[in-house]
Design a protein around this motif. Structure first.
Motif, mmCIF file in Angstrom:
data_model
loop_
_atom_site.group_PDB
_atom_site.id
_atom_site.type_symbol
_atom_site.label_atom_id
_atom_site.label_comp_id
_atom_site.label_asym_id
_atom_site.label_seq_id
_atom_site.Cartn_x
_atom_site.Cartn_y
_atom_site.Cartn_z
ATOM 1 N N VAL A 119 43.023 40.684 46.360
ATOM 2 C CA VAL A 119 43.021 39.052 45.944
ATOM 3 C C VAL A 119 42.741 38.838 46.936
ATOM 4 C CG1 VAL A 119 45.393 38.248 46.566
ATOM 5 C CG2 VAL A 119 43.421 37.369 45.053
ATOM 6 N N GLU A 120 42.911 39.300 48.448
ATOM 7 C CA GLU A 120 42.866 39.195 49.854
ATOM 8 C C GLU A 120 41.159 39.026 50.014
ATOM 9 O OE1 GLU A 120 45.007 41.203 49.419
ATOM 10 O OE2 GLU A 120 46.577 40.193 49.905
ATOM 11 N N ALA A 121 40.798 40.130 49.252
ATOM 12 C CA ALA A 121 38.765 40.441 49.482
ATOM 13 C C ALA A 121 38.338 39.672 49.039
ATOM 14 C CB ALA A 121 38.983 42.086 49.253
ATOM 15 N N ILE A 122 38.329 39.357 47.391
ATOM 16 C CA ILE A 122 37.958 38.505 46.473
ATOM 17 C C ILE A 122 38.174 37.056 47.312
ATOM 18 C CG2 ILE A 122 37.936 37.314 44.453
ATOM 19 C CD1 ILE A 122 39.402 39.631 43.306
ATOM 20 N N ALA A 123 39.048 36.539 47.561
ATOM 21 C CA ALA A 123 38.562 35.607 48.224
ATOM 22 C C ALA A 123 38.155 34.893 49.929
ATOM 23 C CB ALA A 123 40.600 34.729 49.096
ATOM 24 N N GLY A 124 38.742 36.138 50.841
ATOM 25 C CA GLY A 124 37.738 35.961 51.487
ATOM 26 C C GLY A 124 36.095 36.724 51.793
ATOM 27 N N ALA A 162 51.093 34.690 35.355
ATOM 28 C CA ALA A 162 52.176 34.900 34.723
ATOM 29 C C ALA A 162 52.720 36.597 34.714
ATOM 30 C CB ALA A 162 52.517 34.732 33.295
ATOM 31 N N VAL A 163 51.438 37.324 35.751
ATOM 32 C CA VAL A 163 51.654 38.487 36.046
ATOM 33 C C VAL A 163 51.530 38.641 36.931
ATOM 34 C CG1 VAL A 163 50.283 40.579 35.660
ATOM 35 C CG2 VAL A 163 50.608 39.152 33.662
ATOM 36 N N SER A 164 50.757 37.585 37.978
ATOM 37 C CA SER A 164 51.406 38.424 38.931
ATOM 38 C C SER A 164 50.063 36.631 39.886
ATOM 39 C CB SER A 164 49.739 39.007 39.774
ATOM 40 O OG SER A 164 48.552 38.911 39.985
ATOM 41 N N ASN A 165 50.824 37.229 41.223
ATOM 42 C CA ASN A 165 50.698 35.638 41.937
ATOM 43 C C ASN A 165 48.710 35.274 42.783
ATOM 44 O OD1 ASN A 165 52.962 34.169 42.523
ATOM 45 N ND2 ASN A 165 53.692 35.407 44.020
ATOM 46 N N ASN A 166 47.911 36.509 42.296
ATOM 47 C CA ASN A 166 47.105 36.267 42.608
ATOM 48 C C ASN A 166 46.220 34.887 42.101
ATOM 49 O OD1 ASN A 166 46.529 39.013 42.892
ATOM 50 N ND2 ASN A 166 45.163 39.048 41.497
ATOM 51 N N VAL A 167 46.208 34.164 41.471
ATOM 52 C CA VAL A 167 45.542 32.900 41.211
ATOM 53 C C VAL A 167 46.510 31.708 41.872
ATOM 54 C CG1 VAL A 167 45.631 30.951 39.048
ATOM 55 C CG2 VAL A 167 45.680 33.231 38.755
ATOM 56 N N ARG A 168 47.332 31.947 42.169
ATOM 57 C CA ARG A 168 48.524 30.948 42.976
ATOM 58 C C ARG A 168 47.526 31.058 44.827
ATOM 59 N NH1 ARG A 168 53.308 28.472 44.448
ATOM 60 N NH2 ARG A 168 54.084 29.912 42.350
ATOM 61 N N ASP A 169 46.855 32.511 44.725
ATOM 62 C CA ASP A 169 46.514 32.773 45.861
ATOM 63 C C ASP A 169 45.123 32.545 45.841
ATOM 64 O OD1 ASP A 169 49.081 33.971 47.124
ATOM 65 O OD2 ASP A 169 47.833 36.084 46.999
ATOM 66 N N LEU A 170 44.532 32.420 44.818
ATOM 67 C CA LEU A 170 43.333 32.062 44.659
ATOM 68 C C LEU A 170 43.138 30.414 44.976
ATOM 69 C CD1 LEU A 170 41.550 34.483 41.944
ATOM 70 C CD2 LEU A 170 41.010 33.768 44.884
#
Length: 354
Positions: A119-124, A162-170
């Motif tokens: 997800v860091e690569a996606i946000a970047g 509900a599965v990972s913190n990806n959405v929180r990170d985005l």
């Protein structure tokens, strides 16, 4: 949000080998220690899903299967309707099973949730793209000031959260990307998102339709009244909240159902929620392939979705032959819906309708 076990309770996790090299991959695996792990070359190529997911077994596959992968392509695609750009997805697939959904063509139609661990690569990539664009030169129907990036084209981020913190990170990433907003549509109320501190930089679009129709075609989703009530809380938590009236399914006696939905919105929303509310309106499209698939697992839905007496063929931008309401009738029905909206929720501006 405690994982809704009726929606997703992974017993089997397919993963690309590189997933274990990422902290997010290790986090998700640690969350489901009892799940069987099966390494696959690619999250797209899982023969058991393409060939073994019988239609009668789809809901079990959606509930018990999770796929983990690494997102390869990080390009932005122009959109112009729901968003200015479609961002690289942090996931695809869904544990819900809406009968009209176009997404299940992938991974054998059952199409369980796939989460990407980089997800860091996606946000970047989103941040660099927005920086290259600079300030939005003029308002458009997507947003008057910011570039808007759709984050959930092929899934539902409320469930992904509900599965990972990806959405929180985005959501956190968009707080620090000047001139840009994230956006995603959802049919699930996940109140964990209320603690993400979006600070006005993420737009949530709750999909709405009359409850009677939703009970047939919106399979495994949050009740309509729960979605409407959640709008107030999400606005208070700092989200921009729009609604999607989608898909609009025309049938005999549809007018009182839509009027009742608009009245419930008006009766429920706070002044603050009403002041910022906008909508998208999308009339139903369908196709013969999905019709045949639905007949194998949910034929009742096809009583409403498959209406050759009302529909005509149309080739989509992607080259797929779909069915839509006949052109002249569609225009008339859309105008009727717009008139009911104007009479009952006039403060809800229409960003686009088709």
């Amino acid at each position: 949000m405690a994982l809704p076990r009726t929606l997703i309770d992974p017993r089997r996790i397919y993963l690309e080998p590189a997933v274990r090299d990422y902290a997010r991959g290790r986090e998700v695996l640690a969350r489901f220690p009892q799940a069987e792990t099966i390494e696959v070359e690619s999250h797209w190529r899982i023969p058991e899903l393409r060939e073994g997911a019988d239609a009668a077994d789809w809901l079990r596959v959606k509930r018990e299967t999770l796929v983990l992968g690494v997102k390869k392509g990080l390009a932005m695609r122009p959109n112009g309707r729901s968003a200015d750009f479609i961002a690289p997805s942090s996931s695809n697939g869904c544990a819900m099973a809406c009968a009209y959904c176009y997404v299940p063509r992938r991974k054998g139609y059952a199409n369980p949730v796939s989460v990407f661990v980089n997800v860091e690569a996606i946000a970047g990539a989103i941040g660099r793209h927005a920086a290259r664009l600079g300030p939005k030169p003029e308002p458009n129907t997507v947003d008057p000031a910011d570039w808007v990036y759709d984050l959930g084209e092929n899934g539902d981020l409320s469930l992904d959260a509900a599965v990972s913190n990806n959405v929180r990170d985005l959501v956190a990433a968009f707080r620090d990307i000047p001139g840009a907003k994230g956006s995603f549509a959802t049919k699930l109320v996940n109140r964990d998102l209320l603690a993400y501190e979006p600070r006005g930089r993420t737009r949530v679009r709750f999909s709405l339709m009359p409850e009677a129709m939703a009970r047939v075609v919106d399979v495994r989703t949050s009740p309509m009244s729960e979605r409407i009530a959640a709008i107030n809380d999400f606005v208070a938590a700092g989200y921009e909240v729009h609604v999607n009236f989608s898909p609009v399914i025309v049938h005999e006696g549809w007018e009182p159902e839509w009027r009742a939905l608009f009245r419930e919105i008006d009766d429920t929303l706070t002044p603050a929620a009403k002041a910022q509310l906008k909508c998208e309106i999308i009339m139903l499209t369908h196709n013969a392939g999905l019709h045949e698939v639905n007949l194998a697992w949910h034929p009742k839905a096809e009583d409403w979705l498959w209406r050759p007496d009302l529909q005509e063929a149309k080739v989509s931008q992607g080259g797929m032959e779909n069915l839509r309401y006949r052109r002249a009738w569609k225009r008339r029905w859309l105008d009727q819906l717009l008139a009911w909206r104007e009479a009952l929720i006039p403060y809800c501006a229409v960003r686009y309708a088709f």
